[in-house]
Scaffold this motif. Structure first.
Motif, PDB file in Angstrom:
ATOM      1  N   VAL A 105      43.692  18.288 -25.202  1.00 15.74           N
ATOM      2  CA  VAL A 105      42.767  17.567 -26.162  1.00 15.74           C
ATOM      3  C   VAL A 105      41.621  18.072 -25.863  1.00 15.74           C
ATOM      4  CG1 VAL A 105      41.870  15.326 -26.580  1.00 15.74           C
ATOM      5  CG2 VAL A 105      43.946  15.680 -25.255  1.00 15.74           C
ATOM      6  N   PRO A 107      38.432  21.016 -27.642  1.00 15.12           N
ATOM      7  CA  PRO A 107      37.245  20.318 -26.815  1.00 15.12           C
ATOM      8  C   PRO A 107      37.073  18.967 -27.069  1.00 15.12           C
ATOM      9  CG  PRO A 107      36.400  21.261 -28.870  1.00 15.12           C
ATOM     10  CD  PRO A 107      38.029  21.616 -28.877  1.00 15.12           C
ATOM     11  N   LYS A 108      36.584  18.210 -26.170  1.00 13.15           N
ATOM     12  CA  LYS A 108      36.419  16.834 -26.189  1.00 13.15           C
ATOM     13  C   LYS A 108      35.324  16.436 -25.328  1.00 13.15           C
ATOM     14  CE  LYS A 108      38.953  16.356 -21.657  1.00 13.15           C
ATOM     15  NZ  LYS A 108      40.286  15.991 -21.221  1.00 13.15           N
ATOM     16  N   VAL A 109      34.760  15.120 -25.810  1.00 17.43           N
ATOM     17  CA  VAL A 109      33.663  14.421 -25.029  1.00 17.43           C
ATOM     18  C   VAL A 109      34.408  13.626 -24.060  1.00 17.43           C
ATOM     19  CG1 VAL A 109      31.914  12.903 -25.261  1.00 17.43           C
ATOM     20  CG2 VAL A 109      32.411  14.350 -27.174  1.00 17.43           C
ATOM     21  N   THR A 110      35.310  13.027 -24.271  1.00 18.32           N
ATOM     22  CA  THR A 110      35.856  11.947 -23.332  1.00 18.32           C
ATOM     23  C   THR A 110      37.331  11.748 -23.761  1.00 18.32           C
ATOM     24  OG1 THR A 110      35.766   9.801 -22.396  1.00 18.32           O
ATOM     25  CG2 THR A 110      35.080  10.171 -24.481  1.00 18.32           C
ATOM     26  N   ASP A 111      38.503  11.214 -22.919  1.00 16.83           N
ATOM     27  CA  ASP A 111      39.532  10.999 -22.959  1.00 16.83           C
ATOM     28  C   ASP A 111      39.972   9.571 -22.038  1.00 16.83           C
ATOM     29  OD1 ASP A 111      42.282  10.703 -23.522  1.00 16.83           O
ATOM     30  OD2 ASP A 111      42.872  12.947 -22.984  1.00 16.83           O
ATOM     31  N   HIS A 112      39.660   8.763 -22.572  1.00 12.84           N
ATOM     32  CA  HIS A 112      39.926   7.352 -21.845  1.00 12.84           C
ATOM     33  C   HIS A 112      41.464   6.984 -21.705  1.00 12.84           C
ATOM     34  CE1 HIS A 112      35.797   5.718 -23.000  1.00 12.84           C
ATOM     35  NE2 HIS A 112      35.733   6.606 -22.344  1.00 12.84           N
ATOM     36  N   LEU A 113      42.305   7.714 -22.643  1.00 14.38           N
ATOM     37  CA  LEU A 113      43.714   7.225 -22.583  1.00 14.38           C
ATOM     38  C   LEU A 113      44.255   7.791 -21.472  1.00 14.38           C
ATOM     39  CD1 LEU A 113      46.296   6.210 -23.543  1.00 14.38           C
ATOM     40  CD2 LEU A 113      46.542   7.880 -25.327  1.00 14.38           C
TER      41      LEU A 113
ATOM     42  N   PRO B  95      34.807  15.515 -30.883  1.00 14.88           N
ATOM     43  CA  PRO B  95      35.775  14.719 -30.821  1.00 14.88           C
ATOM     44  C   PRO B  95      36.110  14.111 -29.247  1.00 14.88           C
ATOM     45  CG  PRO B  95      36.542  16.988 -30.609  1.00 14.88           C
ATOM     46  CD  PRO B  95      34.961  17.023 -30.718  1.00 14.88           C
ATOM     47  N   TYR B 136      43.641   3.040 -28.362  1.00 16.83           N
ATOM     48  CA  TYR B 136      43.126   4.076 -28.059  1.00 16.83           C
ATOM     49  C   TYR B 136      42.965   5.055 -29.157  1.00 16.83           C
ATOM     50  CZ  TYR B 136      44.151   2.635 -23.187  1.00 16.83           C
ATOM     51  OH  TYR B 136      44.158   2.269 -22.065  1.00 16.83           O
TER      52      TYR B 136
END
Lengths: 125, 167
Positions: A105, A107-113, B95, B136
């Motif tokens: 995932v 580039p990403k800002v955040t991945d809460h999952l 994203p 999510y």
């Protein structure tokens, strides 16, 4: 007169669909990873197939061959089924890919999952 | 085999049959009625849980209002937004996966809201936690990470209509 209007509306819908399909394919090439490419695929499934199918139905209704209602009805039902079923496909792809962790995932800002999954695994250990 | 439960499935199956065959001859209508009654009786147990909800015309009206809002406002806005991002030379994407709480309760409403979110470009529901009531969502432009504000930006308008239809 009404036939002409239906044909013109149908042709406009198909032209919009062509534009959406073209933009979706450009997006598939430009976007950085699998998950962001799914958004381009959604443009291709709603704007790129739902609208042109309805447009083809309206063109069939506006022309004068026999059994035109059969073509119109079949295409409307097909469009509604595309609309109801395509999110299930997108969701299944996204969920399986994220669970198997085969596509990063980034580039990403955040991945809460991922945070919550890691937390659950931490509780089990 | 509850006949009252089967009214809506039978009617739906009949409408789909007649629209698909595209003719109003006696042969088509009689075949449609027989097929619709068989299919509706078979599937009513799975499809309908609450009879009075399924027969309410108010809910049908709200569903039609939601369809207008969805196709002419939500879809158009989301398509234009994503098309702009694709065609912009700098490609301004931001994203990430965020938690989005939801407040609907019935299965139909949960699936309806999730399907609406996925079908608008720019948001894809990746997973769902039914105990904590969380979607999510992979969002193309994460402007905020606070769950309440995410809900406002992504799914509040869909929930507002679909609670009236399915809950």
């Amino acid at each position: 007169m009404i036939d002409l209007i239906l044909t013109i509306i149908g042709e406009i819908l198909i032209a919009v669909g062509v534009f959406c399909s073209l933009v979706a394919s450009i997006g598939m090439l430009r976007f950085p990873n699998f998950f962001v490419r799914l958004h381009a695929a959604t443009v291709g499934s709603m704007g790129g197939s739902f609208l042109p199918i309805i447009g083809a139905g309206l063109i069939a209704l506006g022309s004068d061959f026999p059994d035109k209602w059969m073509f119109f009805g079949g295409l409307i039902v097909a469009a509604i089924i595309v609309m109801l079923v395509s999110p299930a496909g997108s969701h299944a792809l996204a969920r399986a890919t994220h669970r198997a962790r085969v596509a990063p995932v980034e580039p990403k800002v955040t991945d809460h999952l991922k945070e919550d999954e890691d937390e659950k695994e931490g509780e089990k250990d | 085999m509850n006949l009252k439960k089967s009214i809506v499935p039978i009617f739906l199956a009949f409408v789909v049959y007649v629209v698909f065959s595209g003719s109003l001859s006696i042969y088509d209508i009689s075949t449609g009625i027989v097929v619709a009654i068989v299919a509706g009786l078979l599937f009513s147990e799975i499809l309908v849980k609450n009879v009075s909800k399924s027969l309410s015309l108010m809910r049908l009206g709200h569903l039609i209002r939601y369809a207008f809002y969805y196709f002419f406002v939500a879809e158009v806005q989301a398509h234009l937004d994503v098309i702009k991002r694709i065609l912009n030379p700098k490609m301004p994407i931001n994203p990430g996966i965020v938690r989005v709480p939801y407040e609907v309760s019935s299965d139909y409403a949960i699936v309806g809201v999730a399907g609406s979110i996925i079908n608008t470009p720019g948001t894809v529901v990746i997973d769902i936690d039914e105990e904590k009531k969380l979607y999510y969502v992979h969002w193309i432009d994460v402007s905020t990470q606070e769950p309440g504000k995410c809900r406002q930006a992504i799914c509040e308008s869909f929930e507002k209509y679909l609670t009236k239809v399915f809950d």
